[in-house]
Structures are given as C-alpha cells and as structure tokens.
Design a protein around this motif. Structure first.
Motif, PDB file in Angstrom:
ATOM      1  N   ALA A 234      12.068   4.272  -7.917  1.00 50.60           N
ATOM      2  CA  ALA A 234      12.742   2.979  -7.773  1.00 50.60           C
ATOM      3  C   ALA A 234      13.491   2.902  -6.443  1.00 50.60           C
ATOM      4  N   ASN A 235      14.115   4.013  -6.062  1.00 51.55           N
ATOM      5  CA  ASN A 235      14.823   4.052  -4.780  1.00 51.55           C
ATOM      6  C   ASN A 235      13.857   3.875  -3.613  1.00 51.55           C
ATOM      7  N   PHE A 236      12.675   4.485  -3.727  1.00 55.84           N
ATOM      8  CA  PHE A 236      11.682   4.339  -2.661  1.00 55.84           C
ATOM      9  C   PHE A 236      11.226   2.881  -2.553  1.00 55.84           C
ATOM     10  N   PHE A 237      10.965   2.253  -3.694  1.00 54.45           N
ATOM     11  CA  PHE A 237      10.508   0.858  -3.658  1.00 54.45           C
ATOM     12  C   PHE A 237      11.575  -0.058  -3.046  1.00 54.45           C
ATOM     13  N   ILE A 238      12.837   0.161  -3.424  1.00 54.88           N
ATOM     14  CA  ILE A 238      13.924  -0.668  -2.868  1.00 54.88           C
ATOM     15  C   ILE A 238      14.047  -0.428  -1.362  1.00 54.88           C
ATOM     16  N   SER A 239      13.968   0.856  -0.966  1.00 63.70           N
ATOM     17  CA  SER A 239      14.061   1.173   0.466  1.00 63.70           C
ATOM     18  C   SER A 239      12.916   0.544   1.236  1.00 63.70           C
ATOM     19  N   ALA A 240      11.704   0.582   0.662  1.00 64.65           N
ATOM     20  CA  ALA A 240      10.554  -0.011   1.345  1.00 64.65           C
ATOM     21  C   ALA A 240      10.735  -1.513   1.528  1.00 64.65           C
ATOM     22  N   LEU A 241      11.220  -2.196   0.492  1.00 60.51           N
ATOM     23  CA  LEU A 241      11.435  -3.638   0.605  1.00 60.51           C
ATOM     24  C   LEU A 241      12.513  -3.965   1.626  1.00 60.51           C
ATOM     25  N   VAL A 242      13.617  -3.208   1.595  1.00 60.24           N
ATOM     26  CA  VAL A 242      14.713  -3.460   2.546  1.00 60.24           C
ATOM     27  C   VAL A 242      14.240  -3.238   3.979  1.00 60.24           C
ATOM     28  N   ILE A 243      13.520  -2.129   4.199  1.00 57.27           N
ATOM     29  CA  ILE A 243      13.034  -1.845   5.545  1.00 57.27           C
ATOM     30  C   ILE A 243      12.056  -2.928   6.005  1.00 57.27           C
ATOM     31  N   ALA A 244      11.149  -3.331   5.112  1.00 60.22           N
ATOM     32  CA  ALA A 244      10.183  -4.362   5.487  1.00 60.22           C
ATOM     33  C   ALA A 244      10.886  -5.663   5.855  1.00 60.22           C
ATOM     34  N   LEU A 245      11.884  -6.057   5.063  1.00 55.94           N
ATOM     35  CA  LEU A 245      12.579  -7.321   5.326  1.00 55.94           C
ATOM     36  C   LEU A 245      13.430  -7.235   6.591  1.00 55.94           C
ATOM     37  N   VAL A 246      14.216  -6.160   6.706  1.00 50.53           N
ATOM     38  CA  VAL A 246      15.141  -6.048   7.836  1.00 50.53           C
ATOM     39  C   VAL A 246      14.386  -5.823   9.141  1.00 50.53           C
ATOM     40  N   VAL A 247      13.487  -4.833   9.148  1.00 49.44           N
ATOM     41  CA  VAL A 247      12.755  -4.537  10.374  1.00 49.44           C
ATOM     42  C   VAL A 247      11.869  -5.711  10.770  1.00 49.44           C
ATOM     43  N   GLY A 248      11.206  -6.337   9.783  1.00 46.20           N
ATOM     44  CA  GLY A 248      10.380  -7.496  10.097  1.00 46.20           C
ATOM     45  C   GLY A 248      11.179  -8.639  10.680  1.00 46.20           C
TER      46      GLY A 248
ATOM     47  N   LEU B 222       0.824  -1.207   0.000  1.00 43.13           N
ATOM     48  CA  LEU B 222       0.000   0.000   0.000  1.00 43.13           C
ATOM     49  C   LEU B 222       0.862   1.262   0.000  1.00 43.13           C
ATOM     50  N   ALA B 223       2.004   1.234   0.725  1.00 40.10           N
ATOM     51  CA  ALA B 223       2.909   2.384   0.697  1.00 40.10           C
ATOM     52  C   ALA B 223       3.489   2.582  -0.698  1.00 40.10           C
ATOM     53  N   MET B 224       3.850   1.482  -1.342  1.00 44.92           N
ATOM     54  CA  MET B 224       4.331   1.582  -2.725  1.00 44.92           C
ATOM     55  C   MET B 224       3.242   2.118  -3.649  1.00 44.92           C
ATOM     56  N   ALA B 225       2.001   1.667  -3.435  1.00 46.47           N
ATOM     57  CA  ALA B 225       0.898   2.160  -4.256  1.00 46.47           C
ATOM     58  C   ALA B 225       0.675   3.647  -4.032  1.00 46.47           C
ATOM     59  N   ALA B 226       0.790   4.083  -2.766  1.00 47.54           N
ATOM     60  CA  ALA B 226       0.635   5.509  -2.471  1.00 47.54           C
ATOM     61  C   ALA B 226       1.719   6.327  -3.157  1.00 47.54           C
ATOM     62  N   TYR B 227       2.967   5.856  -3.102  1.00 53.20           N
ATOM     63  CA  TYR B 227       4.043   6.585  -3.777  1.00 53.20           C
ATOM     64  C   TYR B 227       3.827   6.586  -5.288  1.00 53.20           C
ATOM     65  N   SER B 228       3.370   5.471  -5.833  1.00 50.68           N
ATOM     66  CA  SER B 228       3.100   5.422  -7.273  1.00 50.68           C
ATOM     67  C   SER B 228       2.025   6.434  -7.656  1.00 50.68           C
ATOM     68  N   TYR B 229       0.988   6.553  -6.828  1.00 50.94           N
ATOM     69  CA  TYR B 229      -0.060   7.544  -7.096  1.00 50.94           C
ATOM     70  C   TYR B 229       0.507   8.959  -7.082  1.00 50.94           C
ATOM     71  N   LEU B 230       1.348   9.244  -6.070  1.00 47.38           N
ATOM     72  CA  LEU B 230       1.954  10.581  -6.013  1.00 47.38           C
ATOM     73  C   LEU B 230       2.864  10.823  -7.202  1.00 47.38           C
ATOM     74  N   LEU B 231       3.538   9.788  -7.669  1.00 44.65           N
ATOM     75  CA  LEU B 231       4.445   9.931  -8.815  1.00 44.65           C
ATOM     76  C   LEU B 231       3.662  10.172 -10.104  1.00 44.65           C
ATOM     77  N   LEU B 232       2.534   9.486 -10.245  1.00 45.85           N
ATOM     78  CA  LEU B 232       1.749   9.623 -11.475  1.00 45.85           C
ATOM     79  C   LEU B 232       0.940  10.911 -11.517  1.00 45.85           C
ATOM     80  N   THR B 233       0.683  11.510 -10.376  1.00 47.98           N
ATOM     81  CA  THR B 233      -0.118  12.731 -10.329  1.00 47.98           C
ATOM     82  C   THR B 233       0.721  13.960 -10.018  1.00 47.98           C
ATOM     83  N   MET B 234       2.018  13.909 -10.332  1.00 50.42           N
ATOM     84  CA  MET B 234       2.872  15.065 -10.095  1.00 50.42           C
ATOM     85  C   MET B 234       2.416  16.247 -10.954  1.00 50.42           C
ATOM     86  N   PRO B 235       2.602  17.491 -10.463  1.00 49.35           N
ATOM     87  CA  PRO B 235       2.285  18.669 -11.278  1.00 49.35           C
ATOM     88  C   PRO B 235       3.110  18.697 -12.556  1.00 49.35           C
TER      89      PRO B 235
END
Length: 421
Positions: free
Chosen positions: A162-176, A131-144
């Motif tokens: 791409a950096n956000f998606f990689i960071s989200a995956l790393v944080i999810a894996l490491v923190v989890g 859902l966080a990735m989807a939210a970032y994708s929405y913000l990316l697609l609706t940029m001014p």
C-alpha cells in the motif's frame, strides 16, 4: 552533420535520454560490483549466478542504446517510452530473482515513474505508473513462502505494498505536474526571447530607415536645386523635363515616410470603417500597380477597426509580394475576399504565382527570412503592424495554386446610446 557534444559530467546540459543513459551506466556498474560482494560477504544464497543472464541482457540493451542515442539530444516519445519500460522490466526481473517484495531495494521500481514524469506525456506517465504497480503486485504475490513464517509478516508486506502504491501515485502526480510547469515556463521564456529578438530587429530596421531617410534628404535637395538650374538653362530640353517626375515622386515618398514616423512616435490612431479601408486599398493598388486587376465583391461590410498610419502600407506590402509572385507566372489579377464574423474582420488576398515553399511557409512574417527578393522584411513589418493593432497574419498556399495571405483584425465595440442613434 555536426552533433552536439555531451559530457557525462555536465548533467545540466543533458537531455532526458542522456540522463537516463548515464544513470543506467552507474546502475550497471553498481550491480556488477555490489552483487558479487553481497554474495561473498552477506548472503551466499543471494543467487548471483541466476542474475548473470539478466544483467548480460541489460548490458547488451544498454550498449545498443548508447550507440543509437549517444548524439541525440531529443528522441521520439515512443523510443523514450521503450527505454523506460525496458528499465522497469529489467528491475522487475532482478528483484524477482533476489527476494521479490522482500528485497530492501524494491522501491527502485519508483525510478521509471520519475523518468516517465519528466520525459513523457500524462497518458504515458499513467501507463508506466500502472505497470510499476502491476510489477510490485506480481512481486508481492510471488514472495517466497518462508518470508511469511516468522511473526506473521503477511500484514506487514501488504502495508508495504500500500505504501508503494501511494508513493507511486504521489511521485507520478508531483513529478508530472512539476515537469509540465517547467516545460511551460521554458516555452514561455523561449517565446519571450523570440519576441525580444523580433522587437530588436524591428527597432534596428526603424533606426536604419530613419537614418537612410535623413541621409537622402540632403542629396535630394541638392538634386532639386541642380534640376531647377538645368530647367532655367535648358527650358525646352526633353531629358531635363523627364527628371521632374522621378524627383517629385522621391520627394513625396520621403515626406510620406516622415509623416508615418511622426504619427508612430505620437501614437496617433483612428477608427475607420471597413468599407473606407477597402476603398483606400483599392485606390492604392490601382495607383501603384495599374497593370494588375484587383477582383473583390464591393459589398457593404459593417463595423469599424482601429487604424494607424502603418495599416495601409502593411496591406500594400502584401499586395506588392502578390504582384511579384504574379509577375513570375505572367498573371495579371489578384483576388480579394473579405468577411466579418464573430467580432473580427478577415481579409484574404490571393495571388496566382508559384506559391510559398514549405521551408519558408512556417516562418515568413515572424522574423527575417531569406527569400528570392530579400529577407522577408516587408512581411515581418506587416505582421508587426497587424499584431500591434490586435490582429494577425497567416500565410498559406491556395489549393488551386498561388499563395493566400489571411489578415484578421478585431472590430471596435460600438457602445451606442439611444441618443446616439
């Protein structure tokens, strides 16, 4: 009801929901201070008035959460998921109104993933990450559109995504993974503390029993001398003769306890066949509880088990509890069912009493628990004996009434050679 007190400055004792509420409090305070300052000093077009409804709704939700969970150290998984998803939604709305993916604070969308990692299950952590990735994708697609005009920034923002998606995956894996490791370690430490407490209770009970036995030996000896003198003085007195049996029985019990204690100190054990154990148990039940009928199929069961001096008394403790339960209902029979399968011997003893209350059912045998006749000491000692021999005791209620005690013990491996046969 007394609730545990939590102080906002003592984060070491806070639970996940309390940390989330404290963090959200500081975040709202920062938004209320920094956004007006940014509009006044940095960018007058930041759109602060458009954020007022979003921040107001966030404040209302936060006040409701504070009232609802201010005294809760632990909340349900669904409730915690709702809190995390609400933060993700509010962050997305705020970022969408302040530049979308071009906002320098767009990485705040990673924070709900962190909270999900330390407080939710793996499945829910994965859902929050998506859902966080989807939210970032929405913000990316609706940029001014004006964000793309200078220096062809489209590729730059794609790489940021791409950096956000990689960071989200790393944080999810490491923190989890770290959260699971910490939870497993805390669970193991809690089990070790419970086991240590139980061992301390067993040691205290053993010391108290030995002390009582030692203290009883001296007055029992004096009573025996007085009895001998009375018997010589009044050889035909019936009252004097009636003292012989209880005195002899008490002396036998003390001698038996000394024998058990000596065997335990020396660590003596032996292998005994299942049929021999069942025969000894049936004889002991007939001797100690002649008014009860022990019903079991007298079939030959293969295999041997490791036995020490406390195994038979441990089984008799279960029988005694079953007899007490029967007496409360006027029942006169006990049912014993035995089986051997997959290298384990299972003994099931059923009484026909009122059964075990739900409050005591989950804890009897693990420690000292209040019961009608004491603190569940006999069951705790019996369970300790079974565990020392590699077995386990399980208590349950029979569907047709009464309690069911299930004892499982490991069978000894028979390493026979052709010569032994």
């Amino acid at each position: 009801m007394h609730h545990p007190q939590f102080h906002w400055w003592d984060m070491r004792r806070a639970s996940a929901i309390q940390r989330l509420l404290v963090f959200r409090t500081f975040a709202l305070a920062a938004l209320a201070i920094l956004l007006p300052a940014a509009e006044f000093f940095v960018d007058p077009d930041i759109g602060y008035p458009a954020l007022i409804p979003i921040i107001t709704l966030m404040i209302v939700f936060h006040i409701f959460s504070l009232i609802r969970y201010r005294h809760n150290m632990v909340i349900s998984t669904i409730a915690m998921l709702g809190q995390v998803l609400a933060d993700l939604l509010f962050l997305t709305l705020i970022l969408n109104s302040t530049g979308g993916a071009t906002n320098a604070f767009v990485s705040l969308l990673l924070l709900p993933i962190v909270f999900a990692g330390v407080s939710l299950s793996i499945q829910m952590l994965g859902m929050v990450t998506l859902l966080a990735m989807a939210a970032y994708s929405y913000l990316l697609l609706t940029m001014p559109e004006h964000a793309m005009h200078m220096m062809d920034m489209k590729q730059h923002f794609i790489f940021m995504g791409a950096n956000f998606f990689i960071s989200a995956l790393v944080i999810a894996l490491v923190v989890g993974a770290m959260a699971r490791m910490i939870a497993d370690r805390e669970r193991m430490m809690a089990n070790q503390r419970e086991e240590q407490l139980r061992q301390e209770q067993l040691l205290a009970l053993g010391s108290a029993s030995a002390q009582v036995t030692h203290q009883l030996a001296t007055p029992l000896g004096h009573m025996q001398l007085l009895f001998d003198e009375l018997r010589e003085a009044y050889p035909k007195e019936p009252v004097v003769e009636e003292l012989a049996q209880p005195l002899a029985q008490t002396a036998r019990h003390l001698d038996y306890f000394r024998t058990l204690a000596q065997a335990i100190r020396e660590g003596r054990s032996e292998q005994i066949t299942i049929n021999q154990l069942l025969s000894k148990l049936a004889d002991a039940v007939l001797l100690h509880f002649p008014e009860q009928s022990l019903e079991y199929r007298r079939t030959e069961l293969p295999g041997t088990i490791q036995c020490d001096a406390m195994l038979l008394p441990a089984l008799l403790n279960l029988v005694q509890n079953a007899v007490q339960a029967n007496e409360s209902r006027g029942a006169k029979r006990l049912n014993l069912d035995c089986s051997v399968e997959q290298g384990r011997f299972t003994l099931m003893l059923r009484d026909f009493g009122p059964g075990i209350g739900d409050h005591n059912l989950a804890h009897l045998g693990d420690g000292l628990q209040k019961s009608e006749s004491g603190l569940g000491m006999a069951l705790m000692l019996s369970n300790a004996t079974f565990e020392r021999l590699g077995g386990h005791l399980t208590l349950s209620n029979h569907p047709e009434g009464g309690a069911l005690a299930r004892v499982t013990l490991n069978l000894e491996q028979q390493n026979e050679t052709p010569a032994d046969r």
